[in-house]
Design a protein around this motif. Sequence first.
Motif, short mmCIF file in Angstrom:
data_model
loop_
_atom_site.label_atom_id
_atom_site.label_comp_id
_atom_site.label_asym_id
_atom_site.label_seq_id
_atom_site.Cartn_x
_atom_site.Cartn_y
_atom_site.Cartn_z
N ASP A 35 -13.46 7.88 -11.01
CA ASP A 35 -14.76 7.20 -10.97
C ASP A 35 -15.14 6.82 -12.39
OD1 ASP A 35 -15.06 10.07 -11.31
OD2 ASP A 35 -17.21 9.68 -11.39
N ALA A 36 -15.80 5.68 -12.49
CA ALA A 36 -16.17 5.15 -13.80
C ALA A 36 -17.33 4.17 -13.62
CB ALA A 36 -14.99 4.41 -14.43
N PRO A 37 -18.10 3.92 -14.67
CA PRO A 37 -19.10 2.88 -14.57
C PRO A 37 -18.42 1.55 -14.27
CG PRO A 37 -19.40 4.15 -16.58
CD PRO A 37 -18.09 4.56 -15.98
N GLN B 190 -5.70 15.70 -15.62
CA GLN B 190 -4.69 15.00 -14.86
C GLN B 190 -5.25 13.76 -14.17
OE1 GLN B 190 -1.54 16.80 -13.16
NE2 GLN B 190 -1.41 18.29 -14.78
N LEU B 191 -6.57 13.60 -14.17
CA LEU B 191 -7.22 12.45 -13.56
C LEU B 191 -7.59 11.39 -14.59
CD1 LEU B 191 -9.58 14.40 -11.13
CD2 LEU B 191 -7.39 13.32 -10.59
N THR B 192 -6.86 11.38 -15.70
CA THR B 192 -7.14 10.41 -16.76
C THR B 192 -5.90 9.58 -17.05
OG1 THR B 192 -6.56 11.97 -18.51
CG2 THR B 192 -8.87 11.91 -17.85
N PHE C 192 0.81 -1.21 0.00
CA PHE C 192 0.00 0.00 0.00
C PHE C 192 0.84 1.27 0.00
CE2 PHE C 192 -3.07 -3.08 1.69
CZ PHE C 192 -4.12 -2.83 0.83
N ALA C 193 2.15 1.15 -0.10
CA ALA C 193 3.03 2.32 -0.08
C ALA C 193 2.67 3.34 -1.17
CB ALA C 193 4.49 1.92 -0.17
N PRO C 194 2.44 2.91 -2.42
CA PRO C 194 2.07 3.91 -3.44
C PRO C 194 0.77 4.63 -3.11
CG PRO C 194 2.77 1.88 -4.49
CD PRO C 194 2.65 1.59 -3.02
N LEU C 195 -0.19 3.90 -2.55
CA LEU C 195 -1.46 4.53 -2.17
C LEU C 195 -1.25 5.49 -1.00
CD1 LEU C 195 -4.47 4.66 -2.74
CD2 LEU C 195 -4.77 2.73 -1.20
N ASP C 196 -0.42 5.08 -0.02
CA ASP C 196 -0.10 5.97 1.10
C ASP C 196 0.60 7.23 0.61
OD1 ASP C 196 -1.20 4.21 2.94
OD2 ASP C 196 0.72 3.25 3.40
N ASN C 197 1.55 7.09 -0.32
CA ASN C 197 2.26 8.24 -0.87
C ASN C 197 1.31 9.18 -1.60
OD1 ASN C 197 4.64 7.22 0.14
ND2 ASN C 197 5.26 6.30 -1.80
N ALA D 144 -21.83 3.83 -10.74
CA ALA D 144 -20.49 4.41 -10.61
C ALA D 144 -19.65 3.65 -9.60
CB ALA D 144 -20.60 5.87 -10.20
N LYS D 145 -18.39 3.49 -9.92
CA LYS D 145 -17.41 2.89 -9.03
C LYS D 145 -16.30 3.90 -8.82
CE LYS D 145 -19.24 -1.18 -8.69
NZ LYS D 145 -19.78 -1.64 -7.45
N THR D 146 -15.92 4.13 -7.56
CA THR D 146 -14.82 5.03 -7.25
C THR D 146 -13.53 4.25 -7.29
OG1 THR D 146 -16.30 6.31 -5.85
CG2 THR D 146 -13.95 6.66 -5.54
N LEU D 147 -12.50 4.83 -7.89
CA LEU D 147 -11.21 4.17 -8.10
C LEU D 147 -11.40 2.77 -8.68
CD1 LEU D 147 -9.41 5.34 -4.86
CD2 LEU D 147 -9.24 6.33 -7.12
N PRO D 148 -12.03 2.65 -9.85
CA PRO D 148 -12.36 1.35 -10.40
C PRO D 148 -11.15 0.46 -10.65
CG PRO D 148 -12.62 3.06 -12.05
CD PRO D 148 -12.37 3.74 -10.74
N TRP D 149 -10.02 1.03 -11.00
CA TRP D 149 -8.82 0.23 -11.26
C TRP D 149 -8.35 -0.43 -9.97
CZ3 TRP D 149 -4.83 2.06 -8.38
CH2 TRP D 149 -4.97 3.36 -7.90
N CYS D 150 -8.52 0.23 -8.84
CA CYS D 150 -8.11 -0.32 -7.55
C CYS D 150 -9.15 -1.34 -7.07
CB CYS D 150 -7.95 0.80 -6.55
SG CYS D 150 -7.35 0.28 -4.95
N ALA D 151 -10.42 -0.99 -7.18
CA ALA D 151 -11.49 -1.87 -6.72
C ALA D 151 -11.45 -3.21 -7.44
CB ALA D 151 -12.84 -1.20 -6.92
N LYS D 152 -11.14 -3.19 -8.73
CA LYS D 152 -11.10 -4.44 -9.49
C LYS D 152 -10.02 -5.35 -8.96
CE LYS D 152 -11.03 -6.49 -13.90
NZ LYS D 152 -10.44 -6.73 -15.07
#
Length: 108
Positions: free
Chosen positions: A75-77, A57-59, A7-12, A85-93
């Motif tokens: 956020d994305a479908p 910058q959020l793309t 989780f270091a990148p997420l913490d950063n 809608a799913k928040t942070l879909p790349w992470c949630a997946k």
Amino acid sequence: MPPFLNFAPLDNATESLERASGEYRKALEKAGSNGGAALAKASLVNVNRALAESEHQLTLEEGLPGRPWFKHFVDAPGQYTGYEAKTLPWCAKRLNKNSGRKRMRESW
């Protein structure tokens, strides 16, 4: 045994966002002082340009995994939920229990 998750990148990123929000808060307080005189001087064109640039910058140029046509990563479908809608879909997946432990380890 559960997979190791780094989780270091997420913490950063969280710390970076907190710093940026602090800077924004200071700038907003400064702009609002003197009855908002600084805000009155700001050009609507400049404000809109700054907002558009921040949104870009959020793309992700390559798009989301499995959906390269969808570029926004905050956020994305949902991939399997239609337009919900799913928040942070790349992470949630990656964290989805249905993605399988081996695939989850490989994605991290």
